[in-house]
Design a protein around this motif. Structure first.
Motif, PDB file in Angstrom:
ATOM      1  N   LEU A   1      -3.386   1.328  15.385  1.00 40.46           N
ATOM      2  CA  LEU A   1      -2.855   0.219  15.622  1.00 40.46           C
ATOM      3  C   LEU A   1      -1.616  -0.814  14.110  1.00 40.46           C
ATOM      4  CD1 LEU A   1      -1.108  -1.663  18.111  1.00 40.46           C
ATOM      5  CD2 LEU A   1      -2.730  -3.229  17.423  1.00 40.46           C
ATOM      6  N   LEU A   2      -2.695  -1.447  13.656  1.00 38.64           N
ATOM      7  CA  LEU A   2      -2.616  -1.745  12.578  1.00 38.64           C
ATOM      8  C   LEU A   2      -2.083  -0.959  11.254  1.00 38.64           C
ATOM      9  CD1 LEU A   2      -5.641  -4.024  12.208  1.00 38.64           C
ATOM     10  CD2 LEU A   2      -3.910  -4.892  13.239  1.00 38.64           C
ATOM     11  N   ILE A   3      -3.031   0.569  11.154  1.00 41.44           N
ATOM     12  CA  ILE A   3      -1.544   1.101  10.443  1.00 41.44           C
ATOM     13  C   ILE A   3      -0.597   0.936  10.902  1.00 41.44           C
ATOM     14  CG2 ILE A   3      -1.891   3.120   8.915  1.00 41.44           C
ATOM     15  CD1 ILE A   3      -4.930   2.248   8.590  1.00 41.44           C
ATOM     16  N   GLY A   4      -0.408   1.414  11.631  1.00 50.77           N
ATOM     17  CA  GLY A   4       0.534   2.127  12.259  1.00 50.77           C
ATOM     18  C   GLY A   4       1.976   0.769  11.912  1.00 50.77           C
ATOM     19  N   PHE A   5       1.685  -0.243  12.772  1.00 45.73           N
ATOM     20  CA  PHE A   5       2.449  -1.516  11.956  1.00 45.73           C
ATOM     21  C   PHE A   5       2.791  -1.730  10.242  1.00 45.73           C
ATOM     22  CE2 PHE A   5       1.988  -3.023  16.294  1.00 45.73           C
ATOM     23  CZ  PHE A   5       3.211  -2.779  17.025  1.00 45.73           C
ATOM     24  N   ALA A   6       1.706  -1.697  10.225  1.00 50.75           N
ATOM     25  CA  ALA A   6       1.725  -1.867   8.318  1.00 50.75           C
ATOM     26  C   ALA A   6       2.705  -0.591   7.804  1.00 50.75           C
ATOM     27  CB  ALA A   6       0.314  -1.832   7.382  1.00 50.75           C
ATOM     28  N   MET A   7       3.286   0.314   8.773  1.00 48.54           N
ATOM     29  CA  MET A   7       3.925   1.639   8.401  1.00 48.54           C
ATOM     30  C   MET A   7       5.475   1.486   8.167  1.00 48.54           C
ATOM     31  SD  MET A   7       2.326   5.731   8.354  1.00 48.54           S
ATOM     32  CE  MET A   7       1.754   5.456  10.037  1.00 48.54           C
ATOM     33  N   LEU A   8       5.257   0.604   9.577  1.00 47.62           N
ATOM     34  CA  LEU A   8       6.727  -0.522   9.950  1.00 47.62           C
ATOM     35  C   LEU A   8       7.325  -1.065   8.916  1.00 47.62           C
ATOM     36  CD1 LEU A   8       6.836  -0.390  13.968  1.00 47.62           C
ATOM     37  CD2 LEU A   8       8.141   1.176  12.457  1.00 47.62           C
ATOM     38  N   LYS A   9       6.398  -1.880   8.828  1.00 45.42           N
ATOM     39  CA  LYS A   9       6.726  -3.001   7.504  1.00 45.42           C
ATOM     40  C   LYS A   9       7.434  -4.254   8.777  1.00 45.42           C
ATOM     41  CE  LYS A   9       5.658  -1.497   3.384  1.00 45.42           C
ATOM     42  NZ  LYS A   9       6.596  -0.384   2.512  1.00 45.42           N
ATOM     43  N   LYS A  10       8.636  -3.694   9.055  1.00 44.45           N
ATOM     44  CA  LYS A  10       9.692  -4.761  10.188  1.00 44.45           C
ATOM     45  C   LYS A  10       9.858  -3.874  10.876  1.00 44.45           C
ATOM     46  CE  LYS A  10      11.579  -7.286   6.104  1.00 44.45           C
ATOM     47  NZ  LYS A  10      12.973  -7.903   5.697  1.00 44.45           N
ATOM     48  N   PRO A  11       9.601  -4.006  12.496  1.00 44.37           N
ATOM     49  CA  PRO A  11      10.065  -2.864  12.993  1.00 44.37           C
ATOM     50  C   PRO A  11      11.942  -3.288  13.661  1.00 44.37           C
ATOM     51  CG  PRO A  11       8.540  -4.201  14.033  1.00 44.37           C
ATOM     52  CD  PRO A  11       8.695  -5.043  12.875  1.00 44.37           C
ATOM     53  N   PRO A  12      11.979  -1.911  12.937  1.00 46.31           N
ATOM     54  CA  PRO A  12      13.824  -2.464  13.511  1.00 46.31           C
ATOM     55  C   PRO A  12      14.133  -2.076  15.087  1.00 46.31           C
ATOM     56  CG  PRO A  12      13.245   0.322  13.351  1.00 46.31           C
ATOM     57  CD  PRO A  12      11.530  -0.712  13.762  1.00 46.31           C
ATOM     58  N   MET A  13      14.488  -3.430  14.945  1.00 45.49           N
ATOM     59  CA  MET A  13      15.040  -3.629  16.361  1.00 45.49           C
ATOM     60  C   MET A  13      16.095  -2.568  17.017  1.00 45.49           C
ATOM     61  SD  MET A  13      12.680  -6.075  17.294  1.00 45.49           S
ATOM     62  CE  MET A  13      11.694  -6.681  16.129  1.00 45.49           C
ATOM     63  N   ASP A  14      16.855  -2.299  16.264  1.00 44.33           N
ATOM     64  CA  ASP A  14      17.452  -1.043  17.159  1.00 44.33           C
ATOM     65  C   ASP A  14      16.967  -0.304  17.216  1.00 44.33           C
ATOM     66  OD1 ASP A  14      17.335  -0.602  14.240  1.00 44.33           O
ATOM     67  OD2 ASP A  14      19.802  -0.129  13.486  1.00 44.33           O
TER      68      ASP A  14
ATOM     69  N   MET B   1       1.131  -0.923  -0.286  1.00 41.60           N
ATOM     70  CA  MET B   1      -0.295   0.173  -0.196  1.00 41.60           C
ATOM     71  C   MET B   1       0.868   0.896  -0.041  1.00 41.60           C
ATOM     72  SD  MET B   1      -3.075   0.648   2.013  1.00 41.60           S
ATOM     73  CE  MET B   1      -4.769   0.135   2.281  1.00 41.60           C
ATOM     74  N   ASP B   2       0.759   2.379  -0.972  1.00 36.39           N
ATOM     75  CA  ASP B   2       1.554   3.501  -0.866  1.00 36.39           C
ATOM     76  C   ASP B   2       1.344   4.540   0.422  1.00 36.39           C
ATOM     77  OD1 ASP B   2       2.417   6.039  -1.537  1.00 36.39           O
ATOM     78  OD2 ASP B   2       0.030   6.769  -1.758  1.00 36.39           O
ATOM     79  N   LEU B   3       2.569   4.610   0.899  1.00 34.69           N
ATOM     80  CA  LEU B   3       3.166   5.098   1.733  1.00 34.69           C
ATOM     81  C   LEU B   3       2.274   6.401   2.316  1.00 34.69           C
ATOM     82  CD1 LEU B   3       4.496   4.756   4.692  1.00 34.69           C
ATOM     83  CD2 LEU B   3       5.972   6.381   3.927  1.00 34.69           C
ATOM     84  N   LEU B   4       1.729   6.872   1.567  1.00 26.98           N
ATOM     85  CA  LEU B   4       1.083   8.570   1.773  1.00 26.98           C
ATOM     86  C   LEU B   4      -0.335   8.360   2.115  1.00 26.98           C
ATOM     87  CD1 LEU B   4       0.865  11.321   1.481  1.00 26.98           C
ATOM     88  CD2 LEU B   4       0.281  11.907  -0.951  1.00 26.98           C
ATOM     89  N   LEU B   5      -0.995   7.047   1.635  1.00 25.83           N
ATOM     90  CA  LEU B   5      -2.411   6.229   2.004  1.00 25.83           C
ATOM     91  C   LEU B   5      -2.313   5.846   3.201  1.00 25.83           C
ATOM     92  CD1 LEU B   5      -5.231   5.669   1.198  1.00 25.83           C
ATOM     93  CD2 LEU B   5      -4.712   3.735   0.553  1.00 25.83           C
ATOM     94  N   LEU B   6      -1.974   5.351   3.895  1.00 28.77           N
ATOM     95  CA  LEU B   6      -1.162   4.941   5.154  1.00 28.77           C
ATOM     96  C   LEU B   6      -0.869   6.285   6.139  1.00 28.77           C
ATOM     97  CD1 LEU B   6       0.946   2.092   4.787  1.00 28.77           C
ATOM     98  CD2 LEU B   6      -0.799   1.686   5.603  1.00 28.77           C
ATOM     99  N   LYS B   7      -0.565   6.785   6.037  1.00 30.69           N
ATOM    100  CA  LYS B   7      -0.481   8.200   6.962  1.00 30.69           C
ATOM    101  C   LYS B   7      -1.982   8.800   6.710  1.00 30.69           C
ATOM    102  CE  LYS B   7       4.732   8.621   6.390  1.00 30.69           C
ATOM    103  NZ  LYS B   7       5.428  10.162   6.163  1.00 30.69           N
ATOM    104  N   THR B   8      -2.667   9.037   6.075  1.00 27.10           N
ATOM    105  CA  THR B   8      -3.707   9.184   5.838  1.00 27.10           C
ATOM    106  C   THR B   8      -4.857   8.635   6.651  1.00 27.10           C
ATOM    107  OG1 THR B   8      -3.330  10.534   3.869  1.00 27.10           O
ATOM    108  CG2 THR B   8      -5.374  10.500   4.405  1.00 27.10           C
ATOM    109  N   LEU B   9      -5.095   7.332   6.617  1.00 28.32           N
ATOM    110  CA  LEU B   9      -5.300   6.596   6.844  1.00 28.32           C
ATOM    111  C   LEU B   9      -5.328   6.523   9.405  1.00 28.32           C
ATOM    112  CD1 LEU B   9      -5.969   3.832   4.397  1.00 28.32           C
ATOM    113  CD2 LEU B   9      -7.530   5.523   5.331  1.00 28.32           C
ATOM    114  N   HIS B  10      -3.882   6.571   9.454  1.00 25.16           N
ATOM    115  CA  HIS B  10      -3.205   6.947  10.145  1.00 25.16           C
ATOM    116  C   HIS B  10      -4.348   8.437  10.924  1.00 25.16           C
ATOM    117  CE1 HIS B  10      -0.676   4.824  13.384  1.00 25.16           C
ATOM    118  NE2 HIS B  10      -0.200   5.714  13.614  1.00 25.16           N
ATOM    119  N   LEU B  11      -3.782   8.697  10.493  1.00 18.73           N
ATOM    120  CA  LEU B  11      -4.038  10.068  11.254  1.00 18.73           C
ATOM    121  C   LEU B  11      -6.211  10.370  11.164  1.00 18.73           C
ATOM    122  CD1 LEU B  11      -1.852  13.052   8.679  1.00 18.73           C
ATOM    123  CD2 LEU B  11      -1.704  12.765  11.251  1.00 18.73           C
TER     124      LEU B  11
END
Length: 110
Positions: free
Chosen positions: A46-59, A1-11
């Motif tokens: 929560l779901l869209i936030g983790f979708a934007m992360l894709k893989k949580p950066p463990m560092d 999914m497009d990052l801009l769309l994910l950010k818009t839905l998150h907001l």
């Protein structure tokens, strides 16, 4: 999914969350609807936030701070309902938590 769309839905989820918090803190009718909106918007965030992360950066740990802020905002209606804290204080603390979460998401300081 497009990052801009994910950010818009998150907001949009965040806006719905704070609309539900305001309605929950007010004494009056429609509290059940506000509670449902609160739960749905929490899930969307929560779901869209983790979708934007894709893989949580463990560092990096900035996203963990955001999860803690999310948990606090999720508990806010219960804190007000049980009169653990006054409603206005709960709403103010929720706004502070949202501001901290926004800062962490934008600047990723650590």
């Amino acid at each position: 999914m497009d990052l801009l769309l994910l950010k818009t839905l998150h907001l949009a989820g965040a806006f719905a969350l704070f609309a539900s918090l305001g309605a929950t803190m007010m004494a009056g009718s429609g509290k059940k609807s506000a509670s449902i909106l609160h739960g749905v918007s929490m899930l969307v965030i929560l779901l869209i936030g983790f979708a934007m992360l894709k893989k949580p950066p463990m560092d990096q740990y900035w996203w963990m701070v955001k999860v803690v802020m999310w948990l606090f905002i999720g508990l806010a209606p219960a804190l007000a309902k049980k009169k653990v804290l006054p409603s206005m204080l709960v709403l103010t603390l929720s706004l502070v938590a949202a501001t901290v979460a926004a800062y962490m998401g934008l600047y990723k300081p650590f």
